[in-house]
Design a protein around this motif. Sequence first.
Motif, PDB file in Angstrom:
ATOM      1  N   MET A  27       0.855  -1.190   0.000  1.00 54.18           N
ATOM      2  CA  MET A  27       0.000   0.000   0.000  1.00 54.18           C
ATOM      3  C   MET A  27       0.892   1.241   0.000  1.00 54.18           C
ATOM      4  N   PRO A  28       0.471   2.290  -0.682  1.00 54.16           N
ATOM      5  CA  PRO A  28       1.280   3.511  -0.677  1.00 54.16           C
ATOM      6  C   PRO A  28       1.494   4.006   0.754  1.00 54.16           C
ATOM      7  N   LEU A  29       2.657   4.562   0.990  1.00 51.13           N
ATOM      8  CA  LEU A  29       3.009   5.035   2.322  1.00 51.13           C
ATOM      9  C   LEU A  29       2.011   6.066   2.830  1.00 51.13           C
ATOM     10  N   SER A  30       1.561   6.952   1.969  1.00 49.86           N
ATOM     11  CA  SER A  30       0.593   7.969   2.404  1.00 49.86           C
ATOM     12  C   SER A  30      -0.694   7.314   2.887  1.00 49.86           C
ATOM     13  N   LEU A  63      -0.156  -5.453  12.806  1.00 52.35           N
ATOM     14  CA  LEU A  63       0.501  -5.634  11.506  1.00 52.35           C
ATOM     15  C   LEU A  63       1.493  -4.519  11.182  1.00 52.35           C
ATOM     16  N   TYR A  64       1.316  -3.362  11.798  1.00 54.04           N
ATOM     17  CA  TYR A  64       2.157  -2.206  11.489  1.00 54.04           C
ATOM     18  C   TYR A  64       3.351  -2.056  12.431  1.00 54.04           C
ATOM     19  N   LEU A  65       3.513  -2.971  13.366  1.00 53.78           N
ATOM     20  CA  LEU A  65       4.640  -2.887  14.303  1.00 53.78           C
ATOM     21  C   LEU A  65       5.996  -3.058  13.621  1.00 53.78           C
ATOM     22  N   ASN A  66       6.031  -3.709  12.481  1.00 53.35           N
ATOM     23  CA  ASN A  66       7.312  -3.906  11.787  1.00 53.35           C
ATOM     24  C   ASN A  66       7.510  -2.913  10.644  1.00 53.35           C
ATOM     25  N   ASN A  67       6.696  -1.884  10.594  1.00 56.59           N
ATOM     26  CA  ASN A  67       6.822  -0.869   9.556  1.00 56.59           C
ATOM     27  C   ASN A  67       8.073  -0.030   9.810  1.00 56.59           C
ATOM     28  N   ARG A  68       8.770   0.362   8.755  1.00 58.54           N
ATOM     29  CA  ARG A  68      10.009   1.139   8.905  1.00 58.54           C
ATOM     30  C   ARG A  68       9.772   2.640   8.976  1.00 58.54           C
ATOM     31  N   ASP A  69       8.578   3.076   8.614  1.00 63.23           N
ATOM     32  CA  ASP A  69       8.292   4.508   8.591  1.00 63.23           C
ATOM     33  C   ASP A  69       8.001   5.004  10.011  1.00 63.23           C
ATOM     34  N   LEU A  70       8.712   6.045  10.431  1.00 64.77           N
ATOM     35  CA  LEU A  70       8.560   6.567  11.791  1.00 64.77           C
ATOM     36  C   LEU A  70       7.162   7.118  12.057  1.00 64.77           C
ATOM     37  N   GLU A  71       6.553   7.720  11.066  1.00 63.12           N
ATOM     38  CA  GLU A  71       5.202   8.260  11.252  1.00 63.12           C
ATOM     39  C   GLU A  71       4.188   7.138  11.479  1.00 63.12           C
ATOM     40  N   VAL A  72       4.319   6.067  10.723  1.00 68.30           N
ATOM     41  CA  VAL A  72       3.431   4.908  10.901  1.00 68.30           C
ATOM     42  C   VAL A  72       3.680   4.274  12.268  1.00 68.30           C
ATOM     43  N   LEU A  73       4.954   4.119  12.632  1.00 66.39           N
ATOM     44  CA  LEU A  73       5.280   3.538  13.944  1.00 66.39           C
ATOM     45  C   LEU A  73       4.763   4.407  15.084  1.00 66.39           C
TER      46      LEU A  73
END
Length: 164
Positions: A27-30, A63-73
């Motif tokens: 999915m797009p980061l935005s 599911l988003y705990l392993n995301n690399r984006d700081l905003e998502v984390l």
Amino acid sequence: TTITTTVTTTTTTTMTTTNDNEDKKEMPLSFQRNFVWTISNLVRGKPQPSWDKVSCVIPIILLYLNNRDLEVLTDTCWALSYLSDGCNEHIQSILDLSLISEIDISKYLVEFLDKKSMNVLVPALRTCGNIVSGSDHQTQEIIDRGLLSKLSRLLRHPNHSVKK
């Protein structure tokens, strides 16, 4: 019900995207940022939203705990902080769903305590605090992931909100 349906539909799409073959695009980061931010805002507030209405988002947030984006984390950790800020049964529900989904929330949260970004560190620390305020078993689970080894450094942290 509408929120649950929307979240479930979006989750299916997100899960399919992240669990399928590597040649499929994520999915797009935005979209991810907006999605996790929306969930975080749906589960926050005083008085807290009804657990029956918001607990359905826990598997999604995990599911988003392993995301690399700081905003998502950041928004993922805040959502977990809001969801775990309650009774022991709510904390246990989160830990149980973590176990079922094979996503070790305690391990991720303890790892996030090493983040330099205050935006991730603060909500991760709050979530850890919420978990240790639960039952002895819940406290032990996060201690077993290495929480105590992080505390001495955090108690000397230059930022007052971390020490608090």
